[in-house]
Design a protein around this motif. Structure first.
Motif, PDB file in Angstrom:
ATOM      1  N   ALA A 105       2.572   4.546   6.048  1.00 42.94           N
ATOM      2  CA  ALA A 105       1.775   4.587   5.020  1.00 42.94           C
ATOM      3  C   ALA A 105       2.194   6.126   4.549  1.00 42.94           C
ATOM      4  O   ALA A 105       2.408   6.211   3.198  1.00 42.94           O
ATOM      5  CB  ALA A 105       0.457   4.754   5.332  1.00 42.94           C
ATOM      6  N   GLY A 106       2.504   6.886   5.294  1.00 42.26           N
ATOM      7  CA  GLY A 106       3.004   8.124   4.734  1.00 42.26           C
ATOM      8  C   GLY A 106       4.361   8.206   4.283  1.00 42.26           C
ATOM      9  O   GLY A 106       4.602   8.839   3.211  1.00 42.26           O
ATOM     10  N   THR A 107       5.197   7.104   4.689  1.00 43.33           N
ATOM     11  CA  THR A 107       6.583   6.940   3.938  1.00 43.33           C
ATOM     12  C   THR A 107       6.305   6.387   2.755  1.00 43.33           C
ATOM     13  O   THR A 107       6.822   6.601   1.482  1.00 43.33           O
ATOM     14  CB  THR A 107       7.357   6.059   4.908  1.00 43.33           C
ATOM     15  OG1 THR A 107       7.657   6.702   6.135  1.00 43.33           O
ATOM     16  CG2 THR A 107       8.616   5.770   4.317  1.00 43.33           C
ATOM     17  N   ALA A 108       5.362   5.460   2.487  1.00 40.91           N
ATOM     18  CA  ALA A 108       5.228   4.702   1.197  1.00 40.91           C
ATOM     19  C   ALA A 108       4.454   5.642   0.338  1.00 40.91           C
ATOM     20  O   ALA A 108       4.794   5.714  -0.903  1.00 40.91           O
ATOM     21  CB  ALA A 108       4.176   3.476   1.665  1.00 40.91           C
ATOM     22  N   LEU A 109       3.573   6.649   0.811  1.00 47.33           N
ATOM     23  CA  LEU A 109       2.999   7.557  -0.116  1.00 47.33           C
ATOM     24  C   LEU A 109       4.106   8.254  -0.722  1.00 47.33           C
ATOM     25  O   LEU A 109       3.869   8.797  -1.889  1.00 47.33           O
ATOM     26  CB  LEU A 109       1.960   8.400   0.602  1.00 47.33           C
ATOM     27  CG  LEU A 109       1.370   9.391  -0.003  1.00 47.33           C
ATOM     28  CD1 LEU A 109       0.430   8.873  -1.214  1.00 47.33           C
ATOM     29  CD2 LEU A 109       0.405  10.299   0.781  1.00 47.33           C
ATOM     30  N   ALA A 110       4.980   8.865   0.184  1.00 48.53           N
ATOM     31  CA  ALA A 110       6.125   9.857  -0.365  1.00 48.53           C
ATOM     32  C   ALA A 110       6.795   9.050  -1.501  1.00 48.53           C
ATOM     33  O   ALA A 110       7.704   9.808  -2.236  1.00 48.53           O
ATOM     34  CB  ALA A 110       7.030  10.273   0.875  1.00 48.53           C
ATOM     35  N   GLU A 111       7.085   7.580  -1.229  1.00 47.61           N
ATOM     36  CA  GLU A 111       7.737   6.884  -2.143  1.00 47.61           C
ATOM     37  C   GLU A 111       7.136   6.535  -3.409  1.00 47.61           C
ATOM     38  O   GLU A 111       7.600   5.645  -4.121  1.00 47.61           O
ATOM     39  CB  GLU A 111       8.609   5.807  -1.340  1.00 47.61           C
ATOM     40  CG  GLU A 111       9.421   6.429  -0.433  1.00 47.61           C
ATOM     41  CD  GLU A 111       9.819   4.906   0.586  1.00 47.61           C
ATOM     42  OE1 GLU A 111       9.369   3.902   0.224  1.00 47.61           O
ATOM     43  OE2 GLU A 111      10.961   5.322   1.013  1.00 47.61           O
ATOM     44  N   SER A 112       5.814   6.723  -3.673  1.00 43.61           N
ATOM     45  CA  SER A 112       4.947   6.342  -4.785  1.00 43.61           C
ATOM     46  C   SER A 112       5.459   6.952  -5.939  1.00 43.61           C
ATOM     47  O   SER A 112       5.577   8.118  -6.006  1.00 43.61           O
ATOM     48  CB  SER A 112       3.513   6.672  -4.447  1.00 43.61           C
ATOM     49  OG  SER A 112       3.164   5.963  -3.343  1.00 43.61           O
ATOM     50  N   ASN A 113       5.479   6.074  -7.076  1.00 47.19           N
ATOM     51  CA  ASN A 113       6.008   6.924  -8.582  1.00 47.19           C
ATOM     52  C   ASN A 113       4.821   6.990  -9.389  1.00 47.19           C
ATOM     53  O   ASN A 113       5.164   7.777 -10.188  1.00 47.19           O
ATOM     54  CB  ASN A 113       6.814   5.542  -8.850  1.00 47.19           C
ATOM     55  CG  ASN A 113       7.978   5.635  -8.130  1.00 47.19           C
ATOM     56  OD1 ASN A 113       8.723   6.291  -7.715  1.00 47.19           O
ATOM     57  ND2 ASN A 113       8.392   4.018  -7.893  1.00 47.19           N
ATOM     58  N   THR A 114       3.558   6.561  -8.994  1.00 48.83           N
ATOM     59  CA  THR A 114       2.440   6.827  -9.949  1.00 48.83           C
ATOM     60  C   THR A 114       1.167   7.105  -9.040  1.00 48.83           C
ATOM     61  O   THR A 114       1.038   6.971  -7.866  1.00 48.83           O
ATOM     62  CB  THR A 114       2.075   5.628 -10.803  1.00 48.83           C
ATOM     63  OG1 THR A 114       1.470   4.535  -9.950  1.00 48.83           O
ATOM     64  CG2 THR A 114       3.360   4.891 -11.637  1.00 48.83           C
ATOM     65  N   LEU A 115       0.189   7.968  -9.785  1.00 46.64           N
ATOM     66  CA  LEU A 115      -1.177   8.178  -9.078  1.00 46.64           C
ATOM     67  C   LEU A 115      -1.684   6.913  -8.546  1.00 46.64           C
ATOM     68  O   LEU A 115      -2.248   6.840  -7.231  1.00 46.64           O
ATOM     69  CB  LEU A 115      -1.936   8.811 -10.082  1.00 46.64           C
ATOM     70  CG  LEU A 115      -3.096   9.375  -9.317  1.00 46.64           C
ATOM     71  CD1 LEU A 115      -3.045  10.363  -8.497  1.00 46.64           C
ATOM     72  CD2 LEU A 115      -4.012  10.294 -10.576  1.00 46.64           C
ATOM     73  N   GLU A 116      -1.699   6.083  -9.307  1.00 46.29           N
ATOM     74  CA  GLU A 116      -2.454   4.664  -8.915  1.00 46.29           C
ATOM     75  C   GLU A 116      -1.688   4.197  -7.469  1.00 46.29           C
ATOM     76  O   GLU A 116      -2.631   3.740  -6.545  1.00 46.29           O
ATOM     77  CB  GLU A 116      -2.403   3.694 -10.158  1.00 46.29           C
ATOM     78  CG  GLU A 116      -3.373   3.969 -11.001  1.00 46.29           C
ATOM     79  CD  GLU A 116      -4.846   4.059 -10.581  1.00 46.29           C
ATOM     80  OE1 GLU A 116      -5.236   3.306  -9.661  1.00 46.29           O
ATOM     81  OE2 GLU A 116      -5.215   5.112 -11.225  1.00 46.29           O
ATOM     82  N   GLU A 117      -0.634   4.084  -7.510  1.00 50.82           N
ATOM     83  CA  GLU A 117       0.205   3.689  -6.355  1.00 50.82           C
ATOM     84  C   GLU A 117      -0.146   4.729  -5.185  1.00 50.82           C
ATOM     85  O   GLU A 117      -0.503   3.994  -4.128  1.00 50.82           O
ATOM     86  CB  GLU A 117       1.607   3.841  -6.489  1.00 50.82           C
ATOM     87  CG  GLU A 117       2.159   2.571  -7.401  1.00 50.82           C
ATOM     88  CD  GLU A 117       3.776   2.680  -7.553  1.00 50.82           C
ATOM     89  OE1 GLU A 117       4.493   3.336  -6.721  1.00 50.82           O
ATOM     90  OE2 GLU A 117       4.202   1.906  -8.284  1.00 50.82           O
TER      91      GLU A 117
END
Length: 466
Positions: A105-117
């Motif tokens: 999840a931390g990896t996915a958070l770092a790769e998020s492009n928007t606040l909603e993501e």
């Protein structure tokens, strides 16, 4: 040295191969997601053999998954020092599995492009951190294995009791349930909620999110409820000698709860804020007093849609975190006449019928008379996913804000009122009110007669002594 996920999986499976008595605990506490590779094959074999009621040993397990795993099984039994520590191995394995998911999840958070993501990833991470059996995936085989283990264990299921006997007879509350306590204004829904919260706090960590009561008002209600002192006397700190003693005892009982019951000032809180506080402080049961005061989601102006979303948010919180939620709700106050209030129904939950649809149970607190307000309440269990619906009559001491067991008079008279409520004409209503007044007058009269008789006996006893 810290044990990694692979070592923890090996210890769990090795324990089961050494001692098959570990298998029920493993199946009860763990899921397929907690294992990988060869360890998963062994777990699935334990699960399937248990569901088929086949005794488990290494030979049987290998016959199910194949001889290719013989060397692995031997190695697992050799490196596992003892099966006595299987509980610790299970805990470590689950923690490591959860940690791996959080890292993802931390990896996915770092790769998020928007606040909603990013918010979506964070919510998923919160669910992983607070994962419970209720929120975990389970196949039909796992469910069957769980049931067989539960029956073989011959242990009664544990429920969260309310401390109100009539409710506990009918509503069987579990972690993850979402219950609603509804009522007209000033009919006692918050008093009932507070009484239940204090009872549950004897065994669970409880957070009481109040949108109206201040800290000292919350404290005074707890003291009043347990001491029997007049609420006004407690608020004004003008106590009789007897009340000083009783409130000191009530404060002592409150002190014994230590850090199990918490007051949370919630003005301006949204469901996300309630969820965050629940996660942060580790509450097992929360009370939201009351639902219609929860802050709306951004950009929502339609009250019906807003309240529906708040209700769904609280239901989701309960289900995903395994936290039991009690939410208070107002009823729409529909005037019938100057004396009688309408019998409330689920459709009268203020501003949204979605509340009744979401809830596992709905308890409606009400008094059928507007004036004079009787010293009892009707508890209507209007919805109950865990059992039947029911109606109870229970005494309510307004001065103490406390619910107690009902009296035969209330059952007899008000049972008749509630039975006839929808078909009474003016003459019948007046007749029942007359009966009520006569019964009350007769009760007072009998009390005076008993007091006079008691004094007479005391006087006679004094004369005989002389």
């Amino acid at each position: 040295m810290a044990i990694d996920w692979s070592q923890a999986q090996a210890a769990v499976i090795g324990s089961a191969l050494i001692d098959a008595r570990c298998v029920p605990e493993i199946l009860a506490e763990m899921r397929a997601e907690d294992f990988t590779g060869a360890f998963l094959r062994f777990y699935e074999a334990f699960r399937d053999l248990t569901a088929e009621q086949i005794p488990i040993d290494p030979v049987v397990v290998l016959s199910r998954i194949g001889k290719d795993y013989r060397e692995t099984a031997t190695e697992l039994m050799e490196i596992t020092p003892t099966a006595a520590n299987v509980g610790a191995y299970i805990r470590i394995c689950k923690e490591q599995a959860r940690l791996r998911l959080l890292k993802d999840a931390g990896t996915a958070l770092a790769e998020s492009n928007t606040l909603e993501e990013a918010r979506a990833v964070l919510q998923k991470a919160e669910g992983i951190a607070m994962e419970t059996r209720k929120s975990g995936r389970a196949s039909a085989m796992e469910l069957a294995a769980d049931w067989i283990n539960a029956i073989n264990a011959k242990e009664k299921p544990e429920f969260i009791t309310s401390g109100v006997g009539c409710l506990d007879q009918v509503i069987h509350t579990k972690p993850g349930n979402y219950h609603v306590i509804a009522g007209y204004t000033s009919h006692g829904k918050s008093a009932l909620a507070l009484q239940i919260a204090q009872h549950i706090a004897k065994t669970k960590k409880v957070g009481y999110f109040s949108f109206e009561l201040k800290n000292d008002e919350f404290r005074d209600r707890l003291i009043t409820m347990d001491s029997g002192a007049q609420q006004e006397h407690v608020q004004m700190h003008e106590l009789t000698e007897e009340e000083i003693t009783s409130t000191a005892r009530a404060a002592g009982e409150l002190f014994q709860l230590k850090d199990k019951l918490w007051y949370e000032p919630a003005a301006g809180f949204s469901t996300d804020d309630i969820r965050a506080a629940t996660l942060r402080f580790g509450y097992e049961v929360i009370f939201v007093d009351y639902l219609q005061n929860v802050a709306p989601p951004p950009g929502r102006y339609d009250r019906f849609q807003t309240v529906a979303e708040i209700s769904r948010g609280l239901q989701k919180l309960a289900y995903s975190l395994g936290v039991t939620v009690f939410a208070m709700s107002q009823l729409t106050d529909q005037l019938v006449d100057d004396d009688f209030l309408p019998v409330p129904t689920l459709s009268m939950l203020r501003e949204s019928r979605q509340i009744g649809m979401d809830a596992d149970a709905v308890i409606i607190v009400h008094a059928p008379l507007r004036k004079p307000m009787p010293a009892f309440r009707v508890l209507d269990i209007a919805k109950n996913r865990s059992g039947r619906t029911e109606r109870f009559f229970i005494n309510f001491d307004g001065a103490r804000q406390k619910f107690d067991a009902p009296t035969p008079l209330d059952y007899r008279l008000w049972g008749e009122v509630m039975h006839k409520r929808r078909m009474l004409n003016a003459e019948e209503r007046e007749s029942i009110k007359t009966i009520y007044e006569a019964e009350r007058t007769e009760s007072v009269k009998r009390g005076l007669e008993r007091e006079q008789h008691k004094r007479h006996k005391q006087e006679q006893s004094g004369e005989q002594t002389e």
